[in-house]
Write a protein that holds these residues in place. Structure first.
Motif, PDB file in Angstrom:
ATOM      1  N   GLY A 165      83.985  19.645   9.022  1.00 50.45           N
ATOM      2  CA  GLY A 165      84.021  20.062  10.066  1.00 50.45           C
ATOM      3  C   GLY A 165      85.173  19.983  10.541  1.00 50.45           C
ATOM      4  O   GLY A 165      86.285  20.765  10.735  1.00 50.45           O
ATOM      5  N   PRO A 166      85.853  17.992  11.092  1.00 50.10           N
ATOM      6  CA  PRO A 166      87.106  18.372  11.053  1.00 50.10           C
ATOM      7  C   PRO A 166      88.301  18.847   9.820  1.00 50.10           C
ATOM      8  O   PRO A 166      89.441  19.370  10.493  1.00 50.10           O
ATOM      9  CB  PRO A 166      87.868  16.302  10.875  1.00 50.10           C
ATOM     10  N   LEU A 167      88.317  19.030   8.580  1.00 53.50           N
ATOM     11  CA  LEU A 167      88.686  19.857   7.653  1.00 53.50           C
ATOM     12  C   LEU A 167      89.332  20.875   7.876  1.00 53.50           C
ATOM     13  O   LEU A 167      89.929  21.857   8.196  1.00 53.50           O
ATOM     14  CB  LEU A 167      88.548  19.148   6.543  1.00 53.50           C
ATOM     15  N   VAL A 168      87.986  21.750   8.296  1.00 57.30           N
ATOM     16  CA  VAL A 168      88.050  23.007   8.272  1.00 57.30           C
ATOM     17  C   VAL A 168      88.704  23.561  10.521  1.00 57.30           C
ATOM     18  O   VAL A 168      89.809  24.381  10.062  1.00 57.30           O
ATOM     19  CB  VAL A 168      86.551  23.534   9.111  1.00 57.30           C
ATOM     20  N   ALA A 169      88.326  22.760  11.276  1.00 57.94           N
ATOM     21  CA  ALA A 169      89.102  21.809  12.116  1.00 57.94           C
ATOM     22  C   ALA A 169      90.678  22.253  11.707  1.00 57.94           C
ATOM     23  O   ALA A 169      91.847  22.844  12.472  1.00 57.94           O
ATOM     24  CB  ALA A 169      88.850  21.537  13.562  1.00 57.94           C
ATOM     25  N   ALA A 170      91.280  21.371  11.320  1.00 61.22           N
ATOM     26  CA  ALA A 170      93.498  21.306  11.052  1.00 61.22           C
ATOM     27  C   ALA A 170      93.265  22.098  10.309  1.00 61.22           C
ATOM     28  O   ALA A 170      94.168  22.345  10.504  1.00 61.22           O
ATOM     29  CB  ALA A 170      92.805  19.785  10.012  1.00 61.22           C
ATOM     30  N   GLY A 171      92.626  22.412   9.097  1.00 61.86           N
ATOM     31  CA  GLY A 171      93.512  23.662   8.155  1.00 61.86           C
ATOM     32  C   GLY A 171      93.353  25.490   9.467  1.00 61.86           C
ATOM     33  O   GLY A 171      94.630  26.017   9.334  1.00 61.86           O
ATOM     34  N   ALA A 172      92.352  25.435   9.893  1.00 66.57           N
ATOM     35  CA  ALA A 172      92.912  26.161  11.269  1.00 66.57           C
ATOM     36  C   ALA A 172      93.686  26.836  11.864  1.00 66.57           C
ATOM     37  O   ALA A 172      94.430  27.280  12.565  1.00 66.57           O
ATOM     38  CB  ALA A 172      90.958  26.739  12.129  1.00 66.57           C
ATOM     39  N   ALA A 173      94.084  25.412  12.501  1.00 68.15           N
ATOM     40  CA  ALA A 173      94.871  24.990  13.424  1.00 68.15           C
ATOM     41  C   ALA A 173      96.559  24.775  12.500  1.00 68.15           C
ATOM     42  O   ALA A 173      97.153  25.320  13.571  1.00 68.15           O
ATOM     43  CB  ALA A 173      94.563  23.084  13.859  1.00 68.15           C
ATOM     44  N   GLY A 174      96.076  23.754  11.752  1.00 71.65           N
ATOM     45  CA  GLY A 174      97.907  24.011  11.083  1.00 71.65           C
ATOM     46  C   GLY A 174      98.059  25.611  10.288  1.00 71.65           C
ATOM     47  O   GLY A 174      99.126  25.826  10.220  1.00 71.65           O
ATOM     48  N   LEU A 175      96.712  26.560  10.212  1.00 78.00           N
ATOM     49  CA  LEU A 175      97.283  27.697   9.685  1.00 78.00           C
ATOM     50  C   LEU A 175      98.474  28.580  11.727  1.00 78.00           C
ATOM     51  O   LEU A 175      98.834  29.071  11.074  1.00 78.00           O
ATOM     52  CB  LEU A 175      96.494  28.936   9.313  1.00 78.00           C
ATOM     53  N   THR A 176      97.384  28.537  11.832  1.00 76.38           N
ATOM     54  CA  THR A 176      97.561  29.085  13.294  1.00 76.38           C
ATOM     55  C   THR A 176      98.808  28.880  14.078  1.00 76.38           C
ATOM     56  O   THR A 176     100.362  29.543  14.072  1.00 76.38           O
ATOM     57  CB  THR A 176      96.361  29.010  14.376  1.00 76.38           C
ATOM     58  N   ALA A 177      99.069  27.319  13.830  1.00 75.34           N
ATOM     59  CA  ALA A 177     100.144  26.989  14.149  1.00 75.34           C
ATOM     60  C   ALA A 177     101.709  27.233  13.339  1.00 75.34           C
ATOM     61  O   ALA A 177     102.670  27.963  13.252  1.00 75.34           O
ATOM     62  CB  ALA A 177     100.595  25.678  13.900  1.00 75.34           C
ATOM     63  N   PHE A 178     101.159  27.973  12.086  1.00 75.73           N
ATOM     64  CA  PHE A 178     102.164  27.880  10.896  1.00 75.73           C
ATOM     65  C   PHE A 178     102.667  29.577  11.500  1.00 75.73           C
ATOM     66  O   PHE A 178     103.726  29.970  11.095  1.00 75.73           O
ATOM     67  CB  PHE A 178     101.649  28.043   9.642  1.00 75.73           C
ATOM     68  N   LEU A 179     101.398  29.890  11.809  1.00 74.64           N
ATOM     69  CA  LEU A 179     102.154  31.229  11.939  1.00 74.64           C
ATOM     70  C   LEU A 179     102.632  32.429  13.176  1.00 74.64           C
ATOM     71  O   LEU A 179     103.500  33.023  13.424  1.00 74.64           O
ATOM     72  CB  LEU A 179     100.359  32.618  11.568  1.00 74.64           C
ATOM     73  N   LEU A 180     102.061  31.391  14.126  1.00 76.41           N
ATOM     74  CA  LEU A 180     102.772  30.585  15.488  1.00 76.41           C
ATOM     75  C   LEU A 180     104.231  30.569  16.507  1.00 76.41           C
ATOM     76  O   LEU A 180     104.404  30.595  17.165  1.00 76.41           O
ATOM     77  CB  LEU A 180     101.197  30.893  16.417  1.00 76.41           C
ATOM     78  N   SER A 181     104.273  29.564  15.494  1.00 70.58           N
ATOM     79  CA  SER A 181     105.370  28.710  15.475  1.00 70.58           C
ATOM     80  C   SER A 181     106.558  27.928  14.713  1.00 70.58           C
ATOM     81  O   SER A 181     105.725  27.996  13.729  1.00 70.58           O
ATOM     82  CB  SER A 181     104.448  27.508  16.612  1.00 70.58           C
ATOM     83  N   ASP A 182     107.184  28.290  14.680  1.00 69.76           N
ATOM     84  CA  ASP A 182     108.771  27.439  13.403  1.00 69.76           C
ATOM     85  C   ASP A 182     108.480  25.724  13.552  1.00 69.76           C
ATOM     86  O   ASP A 182     109.472  25.867  12.924  1.00 69.76           O
ATOM     87  CB  ASP A 182     109.499  28.001  13.554  1.00 69.76           C
ATOM     88  N   GLN A 183     107.588  24.757  14.160  1.00 69.32           N
ATOM     89  CA  GLN A 183     108.378  24.250  13.512  1.00 69.32           C
ATOM     90  C   GLN A 183     107.315  23.518  12.472  1.00 69.32           C
ATOM     91  O   GLN A 183     106.171  23.851  12.267  1.00 69.32           O
ATOM     92  CB  GLN A 183     107.515  23.266  15.603  1.00 69.32           C
ATOM     93  N   SER A 184     108.592  22.330  12.408  1.00 68.64           N
ATOM     94  CA  SER A 184     107.848  21.826  11.371  1.00 68.64           C
ATOM     95  C   SER A 184     108.575  20.347  10.400  1.00 68.64           C
ATOM     96  O   SER A 184     109.678  20.392  12.065  1.00 68.64           O
ATOM     97  CB  SER A 184     108.231  23.199  10.228  1.00 68.64           C
ATOM     98  N   PHE A 185     108.856  19.533   9.957  1.00 66.29           N
ATOM     99  CA  PHE A 185     108.469  18.475   9.749  1.00 66.29           C
ATOM    100  C   PHE A 185     110.112  18.451   8.700  1.00 66.29           C
ATOM    101  O   PHE A 185     110.805  17.741   7.987  1.00 66.29           O
ATOM    102  CB  PHE A 185     108.248  17.087   9.451  1.00 66.29           C
ATOM    103  N   SER A 186     110.807  19.646   8.057  1.00 67.82           N
ATOM    104  CA  SER A 186     111.579  20.136   7.759  1.00 67.82           C
ATOM    105  C   SER A 186     113.008  19.048   7.285  1.00 67.82           C
ATOM    106  O   SER A 186     113.094  19.239   8.473  1.00 67.82           O
ATOM    107  CB  SER A 186     111.633  21.030   6.828  1.00 67.82           C
ATOM    108  N   VAL A 206      91.981  26.223  16.496  1.00 70.67           N
ATOM    109  CA  VAL A 206      92.084  27.995  16.322  1.00 70.67           C
ATOM    110  C   VAL A 206      92.734  27.430  18.289  1.00 70.67           C
ATOM    111  O   VAL A 206      93.630  27.244  18.232  1.00 70.67           O
ATOM    112  CB  VAL A 206      91.805  29.290  16.912  1.00 70.67           C
ATOM    113  N   GLY A 207      91.528  27.119  18.916  1.00 66.21           N
ATOM    114  CA  GLY A 207      91.935  26.636  20.203  1.00 66.21           C
ATOM    115  C   GLY A 207      92.621  25.181  20.526  1.00 66.21           C
ATOM    116  O   GLY A 207      93.685  26.009  21.278  1.00 66.21           O
ATOM    117  N   SER A 208      92.697  24.264  19.728  1.00 66.78           N
ATOM    118  CA  SER A 208      93.724  22.854  19.749  1.00 66.78           C
ATOM    119  C   SER A 208      94.929  23.275  19.432  1.00 66.78           C
ATOM    120  O   SER A 208      95.966  22.896  20.089  1.00 66.78           O
ATOM    121  CB  SER A 208      92.945  21.479  18.813  1.00 66.78           C
TER     122      SER A 208
END
Length: 415
Positions: free
Chosen positions: A188-209, A20-22
């Motif tokens: 651990g890295p997957l938990v961190a990456a999942g939390a970061a990805g979800l945070t970015a998804f909720l708070l940012s509209d950036q995507s590679f679509s 989440v911090g990242s």
């Protein structure tokens, strides 16, 4: 619960915090850069009566950003981190006191129209902070744990998914002699990456679509097109790599970072005037604009954008601007693929774009998993994935063993 599970359980909370911090740091820097970009490329040119993407304003803005970034590198504590030409995607932790200067220099790069992305500086900052905070909170834990969590959280936020982080770390972990099961090491890295990805998804509209058309079932002509486009893209990326040390030598002959980055800004302004506004900035939104209206540009114009963006990316890195090379490399691949489609309509846009991105990223990152993942994300359906898995083979034969888009401390090409 098995001993292995009990050993992994304490990792969950610090991994969530790191992820989440990242993501929050990445989103915060991105939002601040976007706000500054609106001022620099909207409010200011309107106030002085110049078009925001006129040649005059591009020259003024990129030269000024070069000079200001040079002052940051010269005078701010830590000099905004090491020379970006000598660093890769995941490096050893920096002194956390260098992070403010690094983020300031990266924000200027993102806002000022420089052809670099946020990934390298954000990764360096998050790894430094995760290592510093984690080591103090859990001094008995290995330092590599915090490096992995900071890296995974950042990659998860950048791509909006933990899959990219898992693929990148799988390549990194394959070089270690640790016999712990891979998924235990990735927990651990997957938990961190999942939390970061979800945070970015909720708070940012950036995507590679993208707005690419549906692809459907691949045919023999698609296979031929894939092999040709990915090979040309890989060779184009290699050409930039071989030029890189010479450009670096030219800019660093100026000694002072203010002079080097100001000169780099002048060159970037000229390149922007040549390639047009779509060749400015990190390239993500510009890539989407290209794919939104396929056929709007001739193959020659698209090829010009491709080459200008690649030269701008290498110039910015050689001059010392703080930023990453993945985002602009994706734009280069997209422009090359659309140029192939415009020149030879039998090349499906999806095949051209994904294979163009695959080839350029293979050359410039030398990460097979990251390149395949990024190219696959751009496709509107999974039908292109078998083609990418075949096309990656000749492209890898072209790039493996060649110099990297990274230099040694004395300015020589790194292998």
């Amino acid at each position: 619960m098995t001993p292995q599970a009990r050993a992994l359980l304490p990792l969950i909370l610090p991994s969530l915090v790191a992820g989440v911090g990242s993501a929050l740091l990445y989103i915060g820097v991105s939002k601040a850069a976007e706000a500054l970009q609106d001022v620099l490329w909207g409010t200011l040119p309107d106030a002085v009566g110049l078009g925001p993407y006129s040649v005059a304003w591009m020259m003024i803005m990129l030269t000024s950003i070069g000079a200001i970034a040079g002052l940051v590198v010269w005078k701010v504590y830590g000099h905004a981190g090491p020379d970006p030409a000598t660093t890769g995607l995941v490096e050893t932790p920096l002194d956390p006191r260098w992070v403010p200067g690094l983020l300031l220099a990266a924000g200027l790069t993102l806002a000022g129209g420089v052809s670099l992305g946020p990934e390298n500086p954000i990764l360096a900052a998050n790894i430094a902070l995760a290592y510093w905070l984690g080591h103090r909170a859990f001094p008995a834990a290995e330092g590599s744990l915090w490096v992995g969590l900071g890296a995974a959280g950042t990659v998860g936020a950048l791509f909006g998914t933990p899959v990219a982080a898992a693929l990148v770390l799988t390549e990194t972990m394959s070089t270690t002699k640790d016999t712990t099961p891979l998924w235990d090491r990735l927990f651990g890295p997957l938990v961190a990456a999942g939390a970061a990805g979800l945070t970015a998804f909720l708070l940012s509209d950036q995507s590679f679509s993208t707005n690419l058309p549906e692809f459907g079932k691949p045919g023999w002509i698609d296979l031929l097109a894939a092999l040709v486009v990915v090979s040309v893209a890989a060779l184009l990326g290699l050409a930039a790599i071989y030029v890189f040390p010479y450009l670096h030598r030219v800019f660093h002959a100026l000694r002072n970072p203010v002079l080097a980055l100001t000169a780099g800004g002048v060159v970037l302004g000229l390149l922007g005037a040549l390639g047009g506004r779509l060749t400015l900035f990190k390239g993500l939104e510009q890539m989407k604009e290209l794919t939104a209206d396929i056929g709007a540009y001739s193959w020659g114009t698209l090829l010009l954008m491709c080459v200008v963006k690649l030269v701008a990316m290498v110039t910015a890195s050689a001059a010392g601007f703080r930023g990453g090379r993945i985002f602009p490399a994706v734009f280069v691949g997209v422009a090359l693929g659309l140029s192939a489609n415009a020149l030879v309509p039998a090349v499906h846009p999806v095949v051209g774009v994904t294979c163009g991105v695959l080839g350029v990223l293979l050359a410039t990152t030398r990460s097979g998993w990251l390149s395949l993942f990024t190219a696959g994300v751009l496709a509107p359906d999974p039908g292109v994935l078998p083609l990418l898995c075949v096309a990656v083979l000749p492209a890898w034969l072209l790039v493996t063993g060649r110099p990297l888009l990274q230099l040694t401390e004395d300015g020589r090409s790194k292998h």
